[in-house]
Enzyme design. Structure first.
Site, mmCIF file in Angstrom:
data_model
loop_
_atom_site.group_PDB
_atom_site.id
_atom_site.type_symbol
_atom_site.label_atom_id
_atom_site.label_comp_id
_atom_site.label_asym_id
_atom_site.label_seq_id
_atom_site.Cartn_x
_atom_site.Cartn_y
_atom_site.Cartn_z
ATOM 1 N N THR A 88 -13.972 17.865 -2.981
ATOM 2 C CA THR A 88 -15.360 17.741 -2.502
ATOM 3 C C THR A 88 -15.452 16.847 -1.269
ATOM 4 O O THR A 88 -16.158 15.845 -1.278
ATOM 5 C CB THR A 88 -16.270 17.163 -3.609
ATOM 6 O OG1 THR A 88 -15.739 15.862 -3.971
ATOM 7 C CG2 THR A 88 -16.332 18.048 -4.825
ATOM 8 N N LEU A 126 -18.797 15.312 0.098
ATOM 9 C CA LEU A 126 -19.829 15.522 -0.920
ATOM 10 C C LEU A 126 -19.476 14.728 -2.171
ATOM 11 O O LEU A 126 -18.302 14.668 -2.566
ATOM 12 C CB LEU A 126 -19.925 17.007 -1.289
ATOM 13 C CG LEU A 126 -20.446 17.945 -0.194
ATOM 14 C CD1 LEU A 126 -20.213 19.403 -0.575
ATOM 15 C CD2 LEU A 126 -21.926 17.681 0.069
ATOM 16 N N HIS A 135 -11.584 -1.900 -7.692
ATOM 17 C CA HIS A 135 -11.401 -0.804 -8.644
ATOM 18 C C HIS A 135 -11.020 -1.346 -10.012
ATOM 19 O O HIS A 135 -10.726 -2.535 -10.185
ATOM 20 C CB HIS A 135 -10.374 0.217 -8.146
ATOM 21 C CG HIS A 135 -8.969 -0.259 -8.009
ATOM 22 N ND1 HIS A 135 -7.989 0.038 -8.920
ATOM 23 C CD2 HIS A 135 -8.362 -1.000 -7.051
ATOM 24 C CE1 HIS A 135 -6.836 -0.480 -8.511
ATOM 25 N NE2 HIS A 135 -7.033 -1.104 -7.391
ATOM 26 N N ASP A 190 -2.830 -5.705 -10.067
ATOM 27 C CA ASP A 190 -3.505 -4.617 -9.358
ATOM 28 C C ASP A 190 -4.129 -3.690 -10.368
ATOM 29 O O ASP A 190 -3.441 -2.854 -10.952
ATOM 30 C CB ASP A 190 -2.480 -3.886 -8.480
ATOM 31 C CG ASP A 190 -3.054 -2.673 -7.772
ATOM 32 O OD1 ASP A 190 -4.279 -2.465 -7.810
ATOM 33 O OD2 ASP A 190 -2.256 -1.929 -7.175
ATOM 34 N N GLU A 238 -9.395 4.671 -8.297
ATOM 35 C CA GLU A 238 -8.920 4.271 -6.972
ATOM 36 C C GLU A 238 -7.486 4.694 -6.757
ATOM 37 O O GLU A 238 -7.088 5.109 -5.669
ATOM 38 C CB GLU A 238 -9.041 2.745 -6.812
ATOM 39 C CG GLU A 238 -8.758 2.247 -5.391
ATOM 40 C CD GLU A 238 -7.342 1.685 -5.204
ATOM 41 O OE1 GLU A 238 -7.096 1.087 -4.154
ATOM 42 O OE2 GLU A 238 -6.474 1.845 -6.094
ATOM 43 N N GLU A 239 -6.688 4.571 -7.832
ATOM 44 C CA GLU A 239 -5.250 4.821 -7.671
ATOM 45 C C GLU A 239 -4.943 6.272 -7.324
ATOM 46 O O GLU A 239 -3.860 6.585 -6.842
ATOM 47 C CB GLU A 239 -4.490 4.386 -8.931
ATOM 48 C CG GLU A 239 -4.559 2.886 -9.222
ATOM 49 C CD GLU A 239 -3.818 2.029 -8.185
ATOM 50 O OE1 GLU A 239 -3.346 2.570 -7.181
ATOM 51 O OE2 GLU A 239 -3.734 0.798 -8.404
#
Lengths: 661, 661
Positions: free
Chosen positions: A234, A237, A309, A319, A357-358
């Site tokens: 996407t 979007l 994140h 992390d 995020e990863e």
């Protein structure tokens, strides 16, 4: 952190932030720590809580974390004004839970990569978006998998039908396979070389974790192998249930051949023919952001956004949970002041705990796509704290331990000489897509900052903290080797909280546009040194670029003078609003949505990533490098086009800083 | 005016403006005329002055007009705060001054089209950007040159090698040739049919000018034959001397075959084989905008922009000098009040006299490209007055003549029934690129308005005033047949000045977002009627679009309520600024730079032009129509993509209207 090569250049920074723009007013100052009155920081227990279970995106652990954050942010005593979850349906990549990925050497050696050797109950991706397949071929060592690595190798070897083994670094993850495929390479292995991450240490008897911060031989560095950020189906979007999704075959920027990361122990075991059996597959899954706000008292329609994140590869104690701990601590302290009626910021603060995020900065990117207009119009800055601390035993002294300030440490270990200020703390540039700031700075043009406390680079050559993206990134590892006592977490929380409060609360935004001018001048002088003659040989003058930068400098000086000549607290509130709008919208003026049409989400013509490896304007540098190498007329035209785009953007930025009519 | 088919739909409007957004607060009101205290309007002498010589772009007459406007705007008693010229170097099209274009029929008939038969001293373009060439072939009548016209013709005739003759209307100018070329047509003639422009009148003895407003048989309607707007060599970049220019061969949207406009006298003379000798050629030339400003007293960083072009085909007494007269009159009246210290608007006013509009809205477009950031961030609205009056003897009563108000005339002759207000004056939509508002609304998303006083459409079928774009558009023609006594010019000046002052001076911007909601609801119900089933058959739900429009309506209602509940004059100035910013930026929220990637300068997903001819969302309508006709899977995907883009834009707009945090 979806760390990519582009972030490497900035790891040396104690505080890494885009542009010098923020620097002048608080970056360099020996400011008081607003959060110092609240010393009851509890990142240790937060970190333990957050890292008990693996919390890969969409895992049960991730959902637990969502609930945990909502509970904290909705707490009646220390929560925010409001907190909620927002759901997206995104395209993720997983191994087959029943058929593990496998690397086989002849009859004698075989290893499965689905349940983790370090953490056997965890089944999860190693190389997200690497395609399934069963290549078998002679193994060749291809260094870092850069284009030049394959080019040189191909001079002496026929690469067709081979499996390349490459080491992390020097090239993006996907690039190692994308660069290989044109030579007929049929599969790629990637390992973490002990020389790059462990200062050469490789024994699991006494040199590596649990004896030190170094990665054990079995450690495998995972990662997402896509080059664009955001949900790949996407683009532009927000990935809602009903949103149009492009056909999977139209996806670009992912490995064209099977790819698998392995540990160095295995890398050194491999010889001769190798077979890969990769069963990765893609799935549409829900992923949530958790959002929270503190409403501004005077300018609720101006936002300072703070985010990190939530998902990790395996446990992710550093992390991202070091950053999540810091964020929860900042929200707890500020939330309590708000709930007690003691404080409310001038501007609104939005906190975001991003999902997935990863897999490619997906949660934060979908958020910016969904709220594009509102965020573009109203956001003052974005602050990212992801890997809060990657310090380890090599760390510089933290303020907590000997009461030297962040400023003192910063200027001592990471400084530069500015024409205007002399020796000052250095600040890196956010030229890549290393973490969730990417969509904010590159897509929306919102001034952004990424904060982390880092190690003394004279003492280690480690590319990043060695447990990065492995199953060894645990609470135990973090508490023993990264930040014993979690004092650096406290330091980062105080620094980030301080920055956040200044951005949200100061009458005049703490941005210095003359520092931006200094950066542009540095870029200009590098561009003139490298490109003037070559451009002139093709009848392209660099002079209008000089003029544009000069105009920017004048406009910045004019605005600085106006600020100095004003008594903003006692003049009409519309005056400071006007000046703040000029400062806020400065980075927006550098956006050009048609500058890089084939690079999703890159619209900022100053901070876009560049392959040219020069400290200068990225679009011009890349286009010039290409033209100089191919000599094609069309490529010189593109160099000229990039120059014109750049000039217009800098002039436009100068206009926004100039007299308002 | 670079009038195109898309403007036709709005010619019926007395005041034509984008969106209902402006309507609620002043469009419908019986407002006082702020300019009525200054009755010394002098458009008559202005018009005479402006139309003495031809002032085609780059002609000596154009330069004279530049000087004239600068003198007026720099006048110490009635000028503006500041006025200056801005130069661009743009790609224009001219005939060969030595070798006239020619149309030849056999041995017997030949006509040259370079010096004008009506105005022999003028050598200038007829069809700008139509290519040179010498096609010779059998003449075929191809109606309006629409795709369907050629398609049907091709059923019975072999079009290969023919020259098509088409009449103006129904299709853009360039389209008549672009549609023809795939059938092998080698040249195109275009004429103005007396049935379309003259209500059938065609005798030059007593029916046409100088006996009436109708075009004489020799009249030739000129025009620019490009479909994109702005300088074609520098898309998205201001056309400065050093700006990168695309290769001419990469230009799209211009006729692929020689094309020539002719008068109906000649059209009726043509039979059999025809030969065209076209010697047009392109040149880079300088073209200037003249800019002037009145600085705002309270919010100088908010702009109301008022503009019109300066160039014409030949004399252009109506197009554009009626509008230029009105603009000069408005600036004179406002300038005098400012110079006398009697008045200064709250917001800044920028006046623009645009160059080279007739070649494709070039001056205004280059201006928006050069000042993109600043204009996007700060512009409240753009007002265009180009053809101020196209009324003629068929005109409705003007306020001057019987003291009925503009409102009375408007609601009587051009009204509609609103669900919210009942019968109200109607307002057209600026869905095309008919004049200089195009770059403001379609590229920058600035709320725009085009004002003209028009004729009673029940009394004539004329496509537009008959002398449009011919050499007959003179002061004599205008003063005898368009606006004797120039009272309608006065009416337009007062109306436009009134609108301008309200936009620049009112505490709360006179925008009504609930009217916008009404328009979206109208579009939605049309889309549901036409597309729901077809989309559902391809598993695409229109429901999220309903939700988005509903959310927009709620947000608009909420904002209206907030405004009603506020005492803005007595609350903090930041509150009204916040609300005004929401209103100002509403149209910006509908921009999507990747929605229509192949259509330069169209980014507004509600007001973009559409080929589908339905009063609904243009991107969805066009994509759906195409998909329904081809049935191709990829076309249905594009329909889905357009739907998602639309939903996201409407949701984004709702977010900007909603609670600010």
């Amino acid at each position: 952190t979806m760390l990519k090569k582009v972030l490497l250049g900035s790891l040396g920074a104690a505080l890494v932030l885009t542009a010098g723009i923020l620097l002048g007013h608080f970056g360099i100052q020996r400011g008081s720590t607003h959060l110092s009155h609240d010393r009851s920081l509890v990142p240790m227990c937060l970190s333990r809580e957050l890292t008990k279970v693996p919390h890969m995106a969409t895992s049960p652990g991730d959902e637990q974390t969502v609930q945990y954050m909502l509970k904290r942010w909705q707490d009646p005593d220390t929560g925010l004004d409001q907190a909620w979850r927002e759901e997206y349906k995104v395209y993720l990549s997983f191994p087959d839970p029943n058929t593990p990925n496998k690397v086989t050497v002849g009859e004698s050696w075989e290893k499965a990569y689905s349940s983790d050797q370090e953490d056997p109950e965890v089944v999860q991706p190693y190389a997200a978006y690497a395609p399934a397949g069963h290549p078998k071929g002679r193994l060749v060592y291809a260094n870092q998998g850069k284009p030049s690595d394959y080019f040189l190798l191909n001079q002496t070897l026929n690469l067709t039908g081979t499996v390349a083994i490459t080491r992390y670094g020097g090239e993006g993850r996907a690039g190692k396979a994308i660069n290989a495929a044109p030579y007929g390479v049929i599969g790629v292995l990637v390992y973490t070389d002990p020389w790059d991450i462990n200062d050469g240490k490789m024994s699991d008897n006494n040199e590596t974790y649990p004896y030190s911060w170094y990665m054990p031989p079995s450690g495998v560095e995972r990662g997402s192998f896509n080059t664009h950020y955001g949900d790949m189906l996407t683009p532009y979007l927000a990935a809602k249930d009903d949103t149009y999704r492009i056909p999977e075959k139209n996806i670009t920027g992912i490995p064209p051949i099977p790819t698998q990361p392995i540990g160095f122990e295995d890398a050194y075991a491999l010889i001769c023919d190798v077979k890969l059996d990769i069963y990765n597959r893609e799935e549409l899954k829900n992923s949530a952001n958790v959002m929270g706000v503190i409403r501004g008292s005077v300018e609720p329609d101006r936002y300072v956004i703070y985010g990190n994140h939530r998902d990790s590869w395996v446990h992710g104690a550093i992390d991202p949970s070091s950053g999540t701990s810091v964020m929860l601590e900042v929200t707890r302290v500020l939330g309590r002041m708000v709930k007690q009626g003691k404080w409310r910021p001038r501007r609104s603060i939005i906190f975001g705990s991003w999902g997935a995020e990863e897999f490619g900065l997906i949660g934060s990117t979908e958020y910016t796509e969904e709220y594009y207009s509102k965020l573009s119009e109203r956001s003052v800055a974005y602050i990212n704290v992801d890997i809060a601390c990657l310090i380890a035993f090599l760390q510089v002294k933290t303020p907590g331990s000997d009461s030297s300030s962040v400023y003192d440490n910063w200027i001592r270990y990471f400084n530069r000489t500015s024409p205007a200020y002399g020796v000052i703390p250095n600040v890196g540039f956010l030229t890549g897509a290393g973490s969730d700031y990417a969509a904010f700075i590159h897509f929306l043009g919102i001034t952004s900052m990424d904060i982390s406390y880092t190690y003394d680079r004279t003492k280690t050559r480690a590319r990043i903290y060695p447990a990065y993206h492995t199953a060894y990134d645990t609470f135990d590892y973090a508490s023993k080797f990264i930040d014993p006592g979690f004092t650096s977490h406290q330091t980062v929380a105080r620094t980030a909280g301080n920055v956040l409060m200044r951005l949200a609360d100061s009458l005049l935004l703490p941005f210095n546009c003359s520092d931006y001018a200094e950066t542009l001048e540095g870029y200009l002088s590098k561009a003139m040194e490298l490109y003037t003659d070559g451009l002139a040989a093709h009848m392209i003058s660099i002079e209008p670029l000089q003029t544009a930068v000069r105009n920017f400098r004048s406009a910045a000086a004019r605005l600085d003078q106006l600020i100095r000549d004003s008594d903003l607290a006692n003049e009409t509130p519309l005056k400071v609003r006007r000046i703040n709008d000029q400062l806020m919208l400065l980075d927006r003026a550098f956006l050009d949505p048609v500058a890089f049409p084939d690079r999703y989400g890159y619209r900022h013509v100053i901070w876009a990533s560049s392959k040219a490896g020069q400290a200068t304007f990225p679009g011009l540098a890349d286009a010039y490098t290409r033209a100089a190498s191919t000599g094609l007329d069309n490529d010189w035209k593109e160099a000229h086009r990039q120059l014109s785009i750049l000039i217009q953007a800098i002039q436009g930025a100068a206009h926004t800083l100039g007299d308002t009519i």
